[in-house]
Design a protein around this motif. Structure first.
Motif, PDB file in Angstrom:
ATOM      1  N   TYR A   1       0.856  -1.124   0.207  1.00  0.00           N
ATOM      2  CA  TYR A   1      -0.058   0.078   0.084  1.00  0.00           C
ATOM      3  C   TYR A   1       0.903   1.317  -0.025  1.00  0.00           C
ATOM      4  O   TYR A   1       1.705   1.250   0.767  1.00  0.00           O
ATOM      5  N   LEU A   2       0.536   2.001  -0.950  1.00  0.00           N
ATOM      6  CA  LEU A   2       1.563   3.142  -1.115  1.00  0.00           C
ATOM      7  C   LEU A   2       1.228   4.185   0.001  1.00  0.00           C
ATOM      8  O   LEU A   2       2.203   4.818   0.346  1.00  0.00           O
ATOM      9  N   GLY A   3       0.009   4.357   0.749  1.00  0.00           N
ATOM     10  CA  GLY A   3      -0.042   5.244   1.746  1.00  0.00           C
ATOM     11  C   GLY A   3       0.909   4.565   2.882  1.00  0.00           C
ATOM     12  O   GLY A   3       1.305   5.468   3.851  1.00  0.00           O
ATOM     13  N   ALA A   4       1.189   3.490   2.951  1.00  0.00           N
ATOM     14  CA  ALA A   4       1.965   2.739   4.321  1.00  0.00           C
ATOM     15  C   ALA A   4       3.370   3.443   4.069  1.00  0.00           C
ATOM     16  O   ALA A   4       4.044   3.524   4.864  1.00  0.00           O
ATOM     17  N   ILE A   5       3.932   3.307   2.678  1.00  0.00           N
ATOM     18  CA  ILE A   5       5.126   3.381   2.169  1.00  0.00           C
ATOM     19  C   ILE A   5       5.255   5.069   2.746  1.00  0.00           C
ATOM     20  O   ILE A   5       6.282   5.459   3.524  1.00  0.00           O
ATOM     21  N   ASN A   6       4.242   5.980   2.217  1.00  0.00           N
ATOM     22  CA  ASN A   6       4.612   7.381   2.767  1.00  0.00           C
ATOM     23  C   ASN A   6       4.499   7.573   4.091  1.00  0.00           C
ATOM     24  O   ASN A   6       5.340   8.433   4.612  1.00  0.00           O
ATOM     25  N   ALA A   7       3.842   7.056   4.824  1.00  0.00           N
ATOM     26  CA  ALA A   7       3.580   7.456   6.375  1.00  0.00           C
ATOM     27  C   ALA A   7       4.894   6.923   6.832  1.00  0.00           C
ATOM     28  O   ALA A   7       5.835   7.587   7.741  1.00  0.00           O
ATOM     29  N   LEU A   8       5.432   5.458   6.645  1.00  0.00           N
ATOM     30  CA  LEU A   8       6.767   4.967   7.118  1.00  0.00           C
ATOM     31  C   LEU A   8       8.027   5.891   6.747  1.00  0.00           C
ATOM     32  O   LEU A   8       8.922   5.823   7.497  1.00  0.00           O
ATOM     33  N   ARG A   9       7.925   6.020   5.445  1.00  0.00           N
ATOM     34  CA  ARG A   9       9.152   6.738   4.830  1.00  0.00           C
ATOM     35  C   ARG A   9       9.602   8.125   5.752  1.00  0.00           C
ATOM     36  O   ARG A   9      10.850   8.128   5.772  1.00  0.00           O
ATOM     37  N   ALA A  10       8.824   8.627   6.221  1.00  0.00           N
ATOM     38  CA  ALA A  10       9.156   9.854   7.094  1.00  0.00           C
ATOM     39  C   ALA A  10      10.117   9.318   8.260  1.00  0.00           C
ATOM     40  O   ALA A  10      10.868  10.026   8.845  1.00  0.00           O
ATOM     41  N   TYR A  11      10.017   8.236   8.687  1.00  0.00           N
ATOM     42  CA  TYR A  11      10.926   7.601   9.818  1.00  0.00           C
ATOM     43  C   TYR A  11      12.304   7.007   9.191  1.00  0.00           C
ATOM     44  O   TYR A  11      12.987   6.518  10.067  1.00  0.00           O
ATOM     45  N   GLN A  12      12.215   7.186   7.944  1.00  0.00           N
ATOM     46  CA  GLN A  12      13.484   6.526   7.266  1.00  0.00           C
ATOM     47  C   GLN A  12      14.049   5.266   7.529  1.00  0.00           C
ATOM     48  O   GLN A  12      15.132   5.128   7.800  1.00  0.00           O
ATOM     49  N   PRO A  13      13.313   4.154   7.423  1.00  0.00           N
ATOM     50  CA  PRO A  13      13.652   2.834   7.475  1.00  0.00           C
ATOM     51  C   PRO A  13      14.111   2.434   5.984  1.00  0.00           C
ATOM     52  O   PRO A  13      13.894   3.337   5.051  1.00  0.00           O
ATOM     53  N   ARG A  14      14.758   1.230   5.897  1.00  0.00           N
ATOM     54  CA  ARG A  14      14.891   0.450   5.015  1.00  0.00           C
ATOM     55  C   ARG A  14      13.487  -0.520   4.464  1.00  0.00           C
ATOM     56  O   ARG A  14      13.405  -1.126   5.155  1.00  0.00           O
ATOM     57  N   PHE A  15      13.159  -0.439   3.548  1.00  0.00           N
ATOM     58  CA  PHE A  15      12.040  -1.269   3.141  1.00  0.00           C
ATOM     59  C   PHE A  15      12.637  -2.451   2.428  1.00  0.00           C
ATOM     60  O   PHE A  15      13.252  -2.570   1.631  1.00  0.00           O
ATOM     61  N   VAL A  16      11.996  -3.668   2.880  1.00  0.00           N
ATOM     62  CA  VAL A  16      12.491  -4.826   2.364  1.00  0.00           C
ATOM     63  C   VAL A  16      11.308  -5.533   2.084  1.00  0.00           C
ATOM     64  O   VAL A  16      10.432  -6.181   2.627  1.00  0.00           O
ATOM     65  N   GLU A  17      11.391  -5.870   0.618  1.00  0.00           N
ATOM     66  CA  GLU A  17      10.225  -6.391   0.010  1.00  0.00           C
ATOM     67  C   GLU A  17      10.050  -7.971   0.025  1.00  0.00           C
ATOM     68  O   GLU A  17      11.221  -8.438  -0.507  1.00  0.00           O
ATOM     69  N   VAL A  18       9.326  -8.549   0.617  1.00  0.00           N
ATOM     70  CA  VAL A  18       9.051 -10.141   0.713  1.00  0.00           C
ATOM     71  C   VAL A  18       8.467 -10.437  -0.657  1.00  0.00           C
ATOM     72  O   VAL A  18       7.105 -10.201  -0.892  1.00  0.00           O
ATOM     73  N   PRO A  19       8.824 -11.321  -1.382  1.00  0.00           N
ATOM     74  CA  PRO A  19       7.987 -12.002  -2.209  1.00  0.00           C
ATOM     75  C   PRO A  19       6.708 -12.562  -2.358  1.00  0.00           C
ATOM     76  O   PRO A  19       6.657 -13.150  -1.070  1.00  0.00           O
ATOM     77  N   THR A  20       5.751 -12.101  -3.027  1.00  0.00           N
ATOM     78  CA  THR A  20       4.463 -12.216  -2.577  1.00  0.00           C
ATOM     79  C   THR A  20       3.572 -13.018  -3.728  1.00  0.00           C
ATOM     80  O   THR A  20       3.903 -12.699  -5.049  1.00  0.00           O
ATOM     81  N   ASP A  21       2.964 -14.069  -3.443  1.00  0.00           N
ATOM     82  CA  ASP A  21       2.217 -14.702  -4.598  1.00  0.00           C
ATOM     83  C   ASP A  21       0.714 -14.418  -4.307  1.00  0.00           C
ATOM     84  O   ASP A  21       0.284 -13.654  -3.255  1.00  0.00           O
ATOM     85  N   ASP A  22      -0.122 -15.118  -4.984  1.00  0.00           N
ATOM     86  CA  ASP A  22      -1.592 -14.917  -4.930  1.00  0.00           C
ATOM     87  C   ASP A  22      -2.097 -15.261  -3.524  1.00  0.00           C
ATOM     88  O   ASP A  22      -3.222 -14.907  -3.072  1.00  0.00           O
ATOM     89  N   ASP A  23      -1.365 -16.040  -2.874  1.00  0.00           N
ATOM     90  CA  ASP A  23      -1.674 -16.462  -1.322  1.00  0.00           C
ATOM     91  C   ASP A  23      -1.146 -15.635  -0.153  1.00  0.00           C
ATOM     92  O   ASP A  23      -1.584 -15.958   0.951  1.00  0.00           O
ATOM     93  N   GLY A  24      -0.329 -14.689  -0.558  1.00  0.00           N
ATOM     94  CA  GLY A  24       0.405 -13.765   0.408  1.00  0.00           C
ATOM     95  C   GLY A  24       1.719 -13.832   0.334  1.00  0.00           C
ATOM     96  O   GLY A  24       2.479 -14.510  -0.560  1.00  0.00           O
ATOM     97  N   MET A  25       2.345 -13.315   1.509  1.00  0.00           N
ATOM     98  CA  MET A  25       3.878 -13.578   1.523  1.00  0.00           C
ATOM     99  C   MET A  25       4.492 -15.063   1.368  1.00  0.00           C
ATOM    100  O   MET A  25       3.725 -15.766   2.235  1.00  0.00           O
ATOM    101  N   VAL A  26       5.307 -15.156   0.647  1.00  0.00           N
ATOM    102  CA  VAL A  26       5.946 -16.574   0.574  1.00  0.00           C
ATOM    103  C   VAL A  26       6.579 -16.864   1.910  1.00  0.00           C
ATOM    104  O   VAL A  26       7.361 -16.318   2.167  1.00  0.00           O
ATOM    105  N   PRO A  27       6.372 -17.976   2.620  1.00  0.00           N
ATOM    106  CA  PRO A  27       6.570 -17.982   3.994  1.00  0.00           C
ATOM    107  C   PRO A  27       8.056 -18.342   4.225  1.00  0.00           C
ATOM    108  O   PRO A  27       8.750 -18.020   5.004  1.00  0.00           O
ATOM    109  N   GLU A  28       8.833 -19.190   3.027  1.00  0.00           N
ATOM    110  CA  GLU A  28      10.081 -19.559   3.309  1.00  0.00           C
ATOM    111  C   GLU A  28      10.822 -17.997   2.994  1.00  0.00           C
ATOM    112  O   GLU A  28      12.019 -17.791   3.443  1.00  0.00           O
ATOM    113  N   GLU A  29      10.348 -17.166   1.970  1.00  0.00           N
ATOM    114  CA  GLU A  29      11.002 -16.044   1.843  1.00  0.00           C
ATOM    115  C   GLU A  29      10.810 -15.054   3.086  1.00  0.00           C
ATOM    116  O   GLU A  29      11.992 -14.339   3.264  1.00  0.00           O
TER     117      GLU A  29
END
Lengths: 390, 390
Positions: A118-146
């Motif tokens: 969600y873009l709004g979450a990126i915008n809100a959290l970016r103000a606190y200057q984290p590193r975003f780590v994207e977890v590979p996601t398929d049609d059922d959600g985040m891939v647990p092993e990833e």
């Protein structure tokens, strides 16, 4: 860069103010379903019999009557047994995302999120200057092993942000099994989960799925809800529910950011839920959105031969499109705007960029005929672009 | 430590919920002056004729009709010539303080403030981890030589925060000359000024003084206003006006923190100002508060022999008391609570602590007889404490 993207979207939305534009760009609930008439009577009565409370300062936590109703709903609708003092009322769930940043995130901390998210979450959290780590996601959600691999290897992971129900932008819903495994893993690694569920009640078939929070035995899940998509976005009413000492940190943070959520809107929403049948109202929204989703899917089917892939969301407001590699959705948008059709290019929804061949389509805000016509025009542009690309 | 203080005040305010308590602790406008009846009709009509706009998403900047009214008021009431697009509507001016932190303040930056200063500003800005540097302040405002010395010598000064009109907590109003010199110095050093003026229209005699912003030729002053003290605090409506590119940074920050201020409250306030006479309403508030201030000052006069000093504010909601050295206001409060009288110990209002012999009294929320009786009890406790102290 994010600012630029936010303003991109603002520019698109500005164009879409023109009535002739068929806009799939926004995320607006259908205006004709907003219960303005009922609200008019409720607001009048509220201000006559409880005017001081509606206009005076209120507690940071929210007004008791609304916290009680929300706590009860969390139990009845989602199986989350919560007391009113485990509920904080916020000024829209966007505020909960900002408070999440204040409570959990320092500069260079890592935030794990879906890809896309969600873009709004990126915008809100970016103000606190984290590193975003994207977890590979398929049609059922985040891939647990990833997810597990990142929880093991990434330094300073402070939270996992997920939208398990009909996500904005992808329209995907996590499977029950993935929800259970996320709760289990978060507990094992001691990392908080922010479960953001604005669309949970907008399922088009069957039953709602149990939230990640319902599998949380370790008090690590913070659950966010909102009235924006089921009652009114303009009232800006959302809630946070979490374990008490954690919720207390949200309350203290909120005190600094806006003292409290407006009293009038809180009491008005509470009266609506006491005097009208919100569930019946939501059922009506579901019926309308289901038909609009059907119209959009049917129209998109005609594009499939061009190598376009898209989700068939089982709820929510959005559908996600992947174009053949090499077609840039931003360029496509420019051509579409000439034909008075708008959408949001998908690249904006990836915390670390890329994926310029994707786009998000909103189907909640427009009647079926307009949806069909808009997708027809999109198809025309896409054909000519695909042809030009060879 | 600040959290502790914030919760101290929350605890005090909890005690003061009991109807028998005479509370000088809050900062509430008089409930009996809230225009609930007028609002009831306005809200009903608004939702009937403009319901979609009242309940749907709105622009981050605020709704045009309200921005226009506020821009006009800034010109007419304060001599600040502003266009509507130089006004950002915020969810109470507390939000403007949080946004100020987001826009200007990084960890270890310096914020110059009055001594004492508004507790809500300390709370909002503290989240961004600045160093607070208190500038010695007398009855006319910050002492210019002291301010200049700090602007010259303190490292990384990112802003100057001031409440020039009937400050919370001290009740003091800056002289015109001090306002002019602040604007001049801020321009010379290139440091932004946050001019927070919730009480500017609540003057009890004469005319309002020109804001610091009216002397600002260098576009360094950000002016904050609110409807909380002149219409309704529960509606949570404030505004920021600043030079356009600076205001743009506030807009982008606000987009991340709550998307926009609720539409319903914005439109309702706009209708009130279009259909009723806000100036007449404010004049009524001034009359009531003036009498309450008079009652409090008269009652306090009887304590002067004990070496108690206090301000005689020419407006606003608060009066500030300095006790003889060695009397601790927190201990005094405990004794007063036994007699059902409450106030806020003044130490909380100093960014770097100390000053435990001070306290803040609110006079807006209670009729004269109760004020007189409350101060009488305070006097009784004070006499016995002073006697015990020798």
């Amino acid at each position: 860069m994010q600012d630029l993207r936010a303003s991109d979207i603002r520019e698109i939305l500005k164009v879409t103010q023109k009535p002739e534009v068929i806009s799939f760009a926004g995320g607006l609930p259908a205006s004709e379903l907003l219960p303005a008439r009922q609200m008019a009577e409720l607001a009048r009565n509220l201000l006559l019999d409880d005017g001081v409370r509606a206009l005076q300062y209120a507690p940071t936590e929210g007004l008791e009557v609304l916290r009680e109703i929300i706590a009860r709903r969390l139990g009845e609708r989602l199986g989350l047994q919560r007391q009113p003092d485990e509920v904080l009322i916020v000024t829209g769930s966007q505020q909960a995302l900002d408070l999440t940043g204040k409570v959990f995130v320092d500069e260079r901390d890592a935030v794990l999120c879906e890809s896309p998210t969600y873009l709004g979450a990126i915008n809100a959290l970016r103000a606190y200057q984290p590193r975003f780590v994207e977890v590979p996601t398929d049609d059922d959600g985040m891939v647990p092993e990833e997810l597990e691999r990142r929880l093991e290897s990434v330094d300073r992971v402070k939270l996992i942000y997920v939208v398990p129900d009909f996500q904005n932008p992808s329209g995907r819903r996590w499977s029950v099994e993935r929800r259970r495994r996320l709760a289990e893993m978060a507990a094992r690694f001691g990392v908080p989960v922010i479960e953001d569920s604005p669309y949970g009640e907008l399922y088009f078939e069957g039953e709602p799925l149990p939230p990640v929070a319902s599998f949380d035995d370790a008090d690590v899940v913070v659950y966010l809800g909102t009235l924006s998509k089921i009652l009114s976005p303009g009232m800006r009413l959302g809630w946070v529910t979490a374990e008490r000492s954690l919720l207390r940190r949200y309350v203290l943070a909120k005190q600094g950011v806006d003292l409290h959520t407006p009293s009038l809107t809180q009491l008005l929403a509470a009266r609506f839920m006491l005097e009208h049948d919100l569930d019946a109202h939501i059922a009506g929204i579901r019926d309308v959105y289901r038909r609009r989703r059907d119209a959009m899917v049917a129209a998109l089917e005609t594009l499939v031969p061009l190598g376009v892939r898209f989700t068939r969301p089982a709820g929510g407001l959005f559908l996600w499109v992947e174009l053949p590699e090499g077609i840039n959705a931003r360029e496509l948008l420019e051509r579409c705007l000439e034909l008075d059709v708008a959408f949001v290019p998908g690249g904006a929804f990836f915390a670390n960029g890329g994926h310029e061949n994707t786009l998000r389509l909103n189907f909640s805000a427009m009647p079926e005929e307009r949806i069909t016509e808009g997708i027809r025009r999109l198809g025309t542009v896409l054909s000519s672009v695909a042809m030009a690309a060879g």
